[in-house]
Design an enzyme around this catalytic site. Structure first.
Site, PDB file in Angstrom:
ATOM      1  CE  LYS A 122      -2.776   1.738   4.022  1.00  0.00           C
ATOM      2  NZ  LYS A 122      -3.971   1.508   4.554  1.00  0.00           N
ATOM      3  CD  GLU A 166      -6.752   2.464   3.217  1.00  0.00           C
ATOM      4  OE1 GLU A 166      -5.977   1.660   2.667  1.00  0.00           O
ATOM      5  OE2 GLU A 166      -6.666   2.587   4.442  1.00  0.00           O
ATOM      6  CG  ASP A 221      -9.198   3.669   6.801  1.00  0.00           C
ATOM      7  OD1 ASP A 221      -9.591   3.229   7.868  1.00  0.00           O
ATOM      8  OD2 ASP A 221      -7.650   3.871   6.646  1.00  0.00           O
ATOM      9  CG  ASP A 275      -4.789   5.173   3.025  1.00  0.00           C
ATOM     10  OD1 ASP A 275      -5.819   6.133   2.694  1.00  0.00           O
ATOM     11  OD2 ASP A 275      -4.556   4.500   4.096  1.00  0.00           O
TER      12      ASP A 275
HETATM   13  C1  MUC Z   1      -4.529   4.190   7.422  1.00  0.00           C
HETATM   14  O1  MUC Z   1      -4.954   5.217   7.275  1.00  0.00           O
HETATM   15  O2  MUC Z   1      -4.849   3.073   7.002  1.00  0.00           O
HETATM   16  C2  MUC Z   1      -2.483   2.049   8.147  1.00  0.00           C
HETATM   17  C3  MUC Z   1      -1.295   1.757   7.713  1.00  0.00           C
HETATM   18  C4  MUC Z   1      -0.569   2.763   7.481  1.00  0.00           C
HETATM   19  O3  MUC Z   1       0.589   2.740   6.964  1.00  0.00           O
HETATM   20  O4  MUC Z   1      -1.233   3.855   7.948  1.00  0.00           O
HETATM   21  C5  MUC Z   1      -2.702   3.536   8.656  1.00  0.00           C
HETATM   22  C6  MUC Z   1      -3.821   4.174   8.832  1.00  0.00           C
HETATM   23 MG    MG Z   2      -6.128   4.213   5.674  1.00  0.00          MG
END
Ligand code: MUC
Ligand code: MG
Length: 369
Positions: free
Chosen positions: A163, A220, A245, A194
């Site tokens: 990610k 995300e 999320d 994300d």
């Molecule tokens: C999120 O927003 O997903 C999860 C993995 C990461 O690197 O940050 C978190 C928060």
């Molecule tokens: Mg996230």
């Protein structure tokens, strides 16, 4: 019944700077809750936030204060109630404070599992799997460093899905960074992004189109938490899966999002949901609405991570795997035996309660004074 409720803050440096659109983390603070019963059982729970108050509306310090000031006296006042009745009293007496509620519930489930001699997963309906796929988040902020980090993790069979945290830079710079990593790692490696709500709806349309064309698998939380209508419009508009999320804050928001099919995938988190039981409810709502599941993290340490694993192990389908890598981002462990990551998966412990052994000496060394 409950003899003592102790709350401990621990600041642990991360293995490298972890860059999100809302914060750059160089340490993570774990809020550990230790509950001891009159008859000698000890249960552990954990809450974590991301970047203090940058991510959500609770901070490590607020969790500690509220557990000590409100949750602890309440727990000490309940006599002879079972765990479901105790949680009902907490829900009725305390508004919000989902992260604190999660830490307390985790400790109560750990005690209950130890008392009955079963893993926490069995208290939540029973596990369907003993290991969970775990991706890694590339967030160094540097394209070449991210590619090298990913290649090394593929090589040692720790992660084969990644990610990317974007949204901090100009849109085109971020999109080019993602596409360059996707091209370098190839078709077999799943790449997701994300945005942590950094884009306006019009930026989402521009960015997601390019990411979809570039073979990215999952987008995300691209837009604002409150703008669930925009999230729903993006879900209808694009073929690439859109995931909620931050917009998911437990079963109520899950139900509202599910009613408008406001996302293709839900990132389920125990802290955001206010507990493991509520996280399982979010998963059930998703299942009924035909929404896929992903096991999310608030970058918890080993206690919150393994509590999440017990909950996620009960989900019928986990189409996008999990991101339960939190402990691997930290430079110090607080368990006597580290969690088992191998072959791209995290093993779900089979011992009673959470099935982990906390190293209290280590915690004493690391606790914030
Ligand atoms: C999120 O927003 O997903 C999860 C993995 C990461 O690197 O940050 C978190 C928060
Ligand atoms: Mg996230």
């Amino acid at each position: 019944m409950y003899k003592s409720i102790e709350t401990i803050l621990i600041d642990i440096p991360t293995i490298r700077a972890h860059k999100l659109s809302v914060a750059t983390m160089s340490t993570q603070t774990l809020v550990l809750v230790k509950i001891t019963t009159d008859d000698g059982f000890i249960g552990w729970g954990e809450a974590t936030t991301i970047g203090g108050l940058n991510y959500g509306e609770e901070s490590p310090e607020s969790v500690k204060t509220n557990v000590e000031t409100y949750f602890a006296p309440l727990l000490k006042s309940v006599q002879g109630l079972n765990i479901a009745q105790t949680l009902k009293v907490i829900r009725k007496s305390i508004n919000g404070n989902r992260f604190a509620k999660c830490a307390i519930q985790t400790a109560l489930l750990d005690i209950q599992g130890k008392r009955l001699g079963v893993p926490v997963s069995e208290l939540l309906g029973g596990r369907l799997r003993d290991a969970l796929p775990v991706l890694w988040t590339l967030a160094s902020g540097d394209t070449e460093k991210d590619i090298a980090e990913a290649q090394q993790l593929i090589e040692i069979k720790r992660h084969n899905a990644f990610k990317l945290k974007i949204g901090a830079n100009k849109l085109q710079q971020d999109v080019d960074h993602v596409i360059a990593i996707k091209k370098a790692l190839g078709d077999d490696i799943s790449i997701r992004v994300d945005v942590n709500r950094a884009w306006s709806e019009i930026e989402c349309i521009k960015g997601i189109q390019q990411l979809q064309d570039g073979g990215i698998d999952l987008i995300e939380q691209p837009c604002a938490i409150e703008n669930t209508n925009a999230l729903a419009r993006l879900t209808q508009r694009f073929d690439v899966a859109i995931m909620a999320d931050e917009a998911l804050t437990g079963p109520d928001s899950a139900y509202r999002l599910a009613k408008q099919h406001g996302a293709d995938v839900f990132a389920v988190k125990i802290n955001q949901s206010a507990g493991l039981i509520e996280a399982c409810e979010v998963a059930k709502i998703a299942k009924l609405a035909g929404i896929d599941l992903y096991g999310g993290t608030m970058l918890e340490g080993p206690i919150g991570t393994i509590a999440s694993a017990h909950a996620f192990a009960t989900f019928e389908s986990l189409a996008y795997g999990t991101e339960l890598f939190g402990p691997l981002l930290l430079t110090q462990d607080i368990l006597k035996t580290p969690l088992q990551y191998e072959n791209f998966e995290l093993k779900v412990p089979t011992g009673s309660g959470l099935g982990i052994e906390v190293d209290e000496d280590k915690i004493d060394q690391l606790r914030r004074q």
